[in-house]
Design a protein around this motif. Sequence first.
Motif, PDB file in Angstrom:
ATOM      1  N   LEU A  28      46.100  45.891  36.574  1.00 22.66           N
ATOM      2  CA  LEU A  28      45.384  44.731  36.045  1.00 22.66           C
ATOM      3  C   LEU A  28      44.091  45.220  35.401  1.00 22.66           C
ATOM      4  O   LEU A  28      43.289  45.896  36.043  1.00 22.66           O
ATOM      5  N   ILE A  29      43.909  44.883  34.127  1.00 16.91           N
ATOM      6  CA  ILE A  29      42.742  45.352  33.382  1.00 16.91           C
ATOM      7  C   ILE A  29      41.737  44.222  33.213  1.00 16.91           C
ATOM      8  O   ILE A  29      42.044  43.175  32.639  1.00 16.91           O
ATOM      9  N   GLY A  30      40.527  44.431  33.725  1.00 21.60           N
ATOM     10  CA  GLY A  30      39.456  43.454  33.578  1.00 21.60           C
ATOM     11  C   GLY A  30      38.318  44.011  32.749  1.00 21.60           C
ATOM     12  O   GLY A  30      38.284  45.199  32.415  1.00 21.60           O
ATOM     13  N   HIS A  31      37.363  43.156  32.407  1.00 23.46           N
ATOM     14  CA  HIS A  31      36.211  43.595  31.629  1.00 23.46           C
ATOM     15  C   HIS A  31      35.190  44.290  32.520  1.00 23.46           C
ATOM     16  O   HIS A  31      34.757  45.399  32.250  1.00 23.46           O
ATOM     17  N   GLY A  32      34.829  43.645  33.632  1.00 21.11           N
ATOM     18  CA  GLY A  32      33.802  44.209  34.499  1.00 21.11           C
ATOM     19  C   GLY A  32      32.427  44.122  33.859  1.00 21.11           C
ATOM     20  O   GLY A  32      32.263  43.641  32.735  1.00 21.11           O
ATOM     21  N   SER A  33      31.425  44.612  34.575  1.00 22.92           N
ATOM     22  CA  SER A  33      30.050  44.542  34.077  1.00 22.92           C
ATOM     23  C   SER A  33      29.213  45.629  34.733  1.00 22.92           C
ATOM     24  O   SER A  33      29.398  45.939  35.909  1.00 22.92           O
ATOM     25  N   GLY A  37      27.770  42.254  39.621  1.00 22.58           N
ATOM     26  CA  GLY A  37      28.754  42.700  40.592  1.00 22.58           C
ATOM     27  C   GLY A  37      29.886  41.728  40.834  1.00 22.58           C
ATOM     28  O   GLY A  37      30.908  42.093  41.397  1.00 22.58           O
ATOM     29  N   GLU A  38      29.707  40.467  40.418  1.00 25.65           N
ATOM     30  CA  GLU A  38      30.750  39.477  40.637  1.00 25.65           C
ATOM     31  C   GLU A  38      31.765  39.434  39.494  1.00 25.65           C
ATOM     32  O   GLU A  38      32.789  38.773  39.600  1.00 25.65           O
ATOM     33  N   SER A  39      31.474  40.109  38.397  1.00 30.24           N
ATOM     34  CA  SER A  39      32.316  40.024  37.212  1.00 30.24           C
ATOM     35  C   SER A  39      33.753  40.451  37.486  1.00 30.24           C
ATOM     36  O   SER A  39      34.691  39.877  36.948  1.00 30.24           O
ATOM     37  N   ALA A  40      33.934  41.462  38.329  1.00 32.54           N
ATOM     38  CA  ALA A  40      35.273  41.988  38.598  1.00 32.54           C
ATOM     39  C   ALA A  40      35.976  41.253  39.732  1.00 32.54           C
ATOM     40  O   ALA A  40      37.142  41.547  40.029  1.00 32.54           O
ATOM     41  N   GLY A  41      35.296  40.292  40.339  1.00 30.58           N
ATOM     42  CA  GLY A  41      35.841  39.641  41.533  1.00 30.58           C
ATOM     43  C   GLY A  41      37.196  38.996  41.327  1.00 30.58           C
ATOM     44  O   GLY A  41      38.099  39.142  42.155  1.00 30.58           O
ATOM     45  N   ALA A 222      38.178  32.728  32.269  1.00 28.66           N
ATOM     46  CA  ALA A 222      38.791  33.644  33.223  1.00 28.66           C
ATOM     47  C   ALA A 222      38.129  33.606  34.591  1.00 28.66           C
ATOM     48  O   ALA A 222      38.770  33.858  35.606  1.00 28.66           O
ATOM     49  N   SER A 223      36.831  33.281  34.633  1.00 27.89           N
ATOM     50  CA  SER A 223      36.130  33.331  35.914  1.00 27.89           C
ATOM     51  C   SER A 223      34.965  32.353  35.912  1.00 27.89           C
ATOM     52  O   SER A 223      34.569  31.819  34.877  1.00 27.89           O
ATOM     53  N   GLU A 224      34.424  32.141  37.106  1.00 26.14           N
ATOM     54  CA  GLU A 224      33.213  31.324  37.245  1.00 26.14           C
ATOM     55  C   GLU A 224      32.038  32.175  36.812  1.00 26.14           C
ATOM     56  O   GLU A 224      31.905  33.325  37.224  1.00 26.14           O
ATOM     57  N   GLY A 225      31.209  31.647  35.955  1.00 30.73           N
ATOM     58  CA  GLY A 225      30.091  32.448  35.474  1.00 30.73           C
ATOM     59  C   GLY A 225      29.067  31.603  34.748  1.00 30.73           C
ATOM     60  O   GLY A 225      28.998  30.373  34.929  1.00 30.73           O
ATOM     61  N   TRP A 226      28.286  32.270  33.926  1.00 30.68           N
ATOM     62  CA  TRP A 226      27.164  31.620  33.255  1.00 30.68           C
ATOM     63  C   TRP A 226      27.617  30.413  32.440  1.00 30.68           C
ATOM     64  O   TRP A 226      27.013  29.349  32.510  1.00 30.68           O
ATOM     65  N   HIS A 227      28.716  30.567  31.680  1.00 34.35           N
ATOM     66  CA  HIS A 227      29.162  29.454  30.840  1.00 34.35           C
ATOM     67  C   HIS A 227      29.634  28.269  31.681  1.00 34.35           C
ATOM     68  O   HIS A 227      29.275  27.122  31.414  1.00 34.35           O
ATOM     69  N   THR A 228      30.471  28.534  32.698  1.00 29.55           N
ATOM     70  CA  THR A 228      31.031  27.431  33.484  1.00 29.55           C
ATOM     71  C   THR A 228      29.995  26.788  34.393  1.00 29.55           C
ATOM     72  O   THR A 228      30.090  25.595  34.699  1.00 29.55           O
ATOM     73  N   LEU A 229      29.007  27.570  34.816  1.00 37.45           N
ATOM     74  CA  LEU A 229      28.008  27.041  35.742  1.00 37.45           C
ATOM     75  C   LEU A 229      26.778  26.471  35.039  1.00 37.45           C
ATOM     76  O   LEU A 229      26.113  25.587  35.584  1.00 37.45           O
ATOM     77  N   ARG A 350      30.310  48.458  46.606  1.00 40.95           N
ATOM     78  CA  ARG A 350      29.905  47.840  45.345  1.00 40.95           C
ATOM     79  C   ARG A 350      28.404  47.543  45.277  1.00 40.95           C
ATOM     80  O   ARG A 350      27.888  47.206  44.216  1.00 40.95           O
ATOM     81  N   TRP A 351      27.696  47.671  46.401  1.00 45.26           N
ATOM     82  CA  TRP A 351      26.271  47.333  46.452  1.00 45.26           C
ATOM     83  C   TRP A 351      25.516  48.442  47.174  1.00 45.26           C
ATOM     84  O   TRP A 351      26.001  49.011  48.157  1.00 45.26           O
ATOM     85  N   ASP A 352      24.311  48.747  46.718  1.00 45.02           N
ATOM     86  CA  ASP A 352      23.511  49.741  47.415  1.00 45.02           C
ATOM     87  C   ASP A 352      22.700  49.076  48.525  1.00 45.02           C
ATOM     88  O   ASP A 352      22.836  47.868  48.782  1.00 45.02           O
ATOM     89  N   ALA A 353      21.849  49.850  49.192  1.00 45.44           N
ATOM     90  CA  ALA A 353      21.106  49.332  50.338  1.00 45.44           C
ATOM     91  C   ALA A 353      20.155  48.211  49.949  1.00 45.44           C
ATOM     92  O   ALA A 353      19.810  47.361  50.775  1.00 45.44           O
ATOM     93  N   ALA A 354      19.743  48.182  48.673  1.00 45.88           N
ATOM     94  CA  ALA A 354      18.830  47.135  48.199  1.00 45.88           C
ATOM     95  C   ALA A 354      19.575  45.921  47.665  1.00 45.88           C
ATOM     96  O   ALA A 354      18.954  44.977  47.190  1.00 45.88           O
ATOM     97  N   GLY A 355      20.921  45.949  47.733  1.00 50.09           N
ATOM     98  CA  GLY A 355      21.712  44.831  47.245  1.00 50.09           C
ATOM     99  C   GLY A 355      21.992  44.876  45.758  1.00 50.09           C
ATOM    100  O   GLY A 355      22.479  43.902  45.181  1.00 50.09           O
ATOM    101  N   GLU A 356      21.710  46.014  45.107  1.00 48.95           N
ATOM    102  CA  GLU A 356      21.959  46.156  43.674  1.00 48.95           C
ATOM    103  C   GLU A 356      23.401  46.604  43.430  1.00 48.95           C
ATOM    104  O   GLU A 356      23.955  47.405  44.178  1.00 48.95           O
ATOM    105  N   HIS A 357      23.974  46.085  42.353  1.00 47.65           N
ATOM    106  CA  HIS A 357      25.346  46.419  41.962  1.00 47.65           C
ATOM    107  C   HIS A 357      25.465  47.904  41.605  1.00 47.65           C
ATOM    108  O   HIS A 357      24.578  48.458  40.951  1.00 47.65           O
TER     109      HIS A 357
END
Length: 492
Positions: A28-33, A37-41, A222-229, A350-357
């Motif tokens: 399955l091929i996605g765009h990702g970001s 970090g939620e883009s590939a969910g 395709a996903s919940e994001g900036w446009h849909t929200l 998927r996240w570092d200790a500071a919560g960054e993607h």
Amino acid sequence: MAFAACAGRDTHTAGAGVQCADMRSLVLIGHGSHLNGESAGAVFRYAELLRERGLYDEVIEGYWKEEPSLRQVLRTTASTDVTVIPMFISEGYFTETVIPRELGLGHQGPVPPEGIARVLGGRTVRYTLPYGVHPGMADVILARAREALPDASPEDTALIVLGHGTTRNENSNKVIYANAERLRQSGLFAEVHALFLDENPKVGTWPDLVHASRVVVVPFFASEGWHTLETIPEDMGLSGEVTEFPGNPHGPQTVYYAKPVGTHAAVADVIMHLAEEARGAAGRDGDVDRTHEAAWQALLNLARRGGRMGEVLLSPHGGVFEVRHALDEGTPGADLHTVVTPEGLRDLSRWDAAGEHRPVHTYRTLKRGWRAVLSEADLRRGIHFLYPAVVEESYAHGCHSLRHTPWATTARRQTGIYTRVQRATPEQVAHVSREVCAPCLRTRLWAGEKLPRTFLDGVPGAFPCAEACTYLVAEIREEVSGKRGKPAGHDH
């Protein structure tokens, strides 16, 4: 030591190929970001659903902006029969240009309804249309509409199928119009309209176009994001899932706002239909890819005797394996969070200790405080999630079969907004790569660096990097544009 590992390859894998004949891989091929970090969910959730069905021997994901990258993902497949599904909502630039180019399919332009098939490196690779154009998506739209308004009726309910739209590619709107027409012909709604964010007829015109007193809006995204929200509710004047409009031109109206189609579980059925239809393309029954199997046997040998791989420590424990951060060596297991599934490793990595993607999994930013206890089969998937493509590429490097792609070749391959990286000077490339690549465990073979041995030979942090990653490409683009260090745009 690497040569010895290659020399023993065939004796191990010949039997495995016989035992696992007719093996099939689904990709399955996605765009990702690089930023979100939620883009590939949505993609990996569908991968989980399809794994549970057990119709394919493996289901893996690849991404344009995350790992494993499109350039790596075929190397991570275990079989010689691979079906690739673009997880996009419509045909366009990514499905017709970027994905075929990066996979090396030798195809550009519209994909025929039956898909295309190529033999690449001993694998039969079938590439399909994006899932969003499959006729079965009309049923998914209907399911979303009924969730939002269970008693929708042809007497008083209008349906709006809402797409993004673009003036750059006419294929972007075809799927919206096609689904709107299918649902119009069904007679289930009083009216069915196709509206768009970025082309006419635009979503903001809905009060003038729609006459029915009840209106269901289904975003074909395709996903919940900036446009849909954010964008769609703002353009339509929505205040939530249900919004009353007492003073509209055609009288009082109530709008019911549905979830995007791409996050509905029924999309998994559409994906399977696409995959099975692609089986008719030219090809052969799948077998185990022997080089892939040998690479993972080398990893298992390391785990069985105990050893380091990057930032993690692998240890055998009575028939299972423990994986933990190497800096947590000696910490009692009771003091660490225990992970028992490969997906658990994926999520924490998927996240570092500071919560960054962490779009680059080989950065030295893996957080501490956990241990995973996994079976042999789960260990493979867990390590794949932690360090995508590293096992396969490290083994290939040890066998002198990993091809390096110089920066100039990578730059020439870029299209669209990334074409400008071709103008980067050697000084700019060197400056940006020093900063971007400094935290990474990989050795830049593409830049002429040498890697005599890998982690498979006992050097824990020695991972090969055969080609500049998409994160580095994006940063070099920002450097050439004079925007590096400023707030990033959506293309990251």
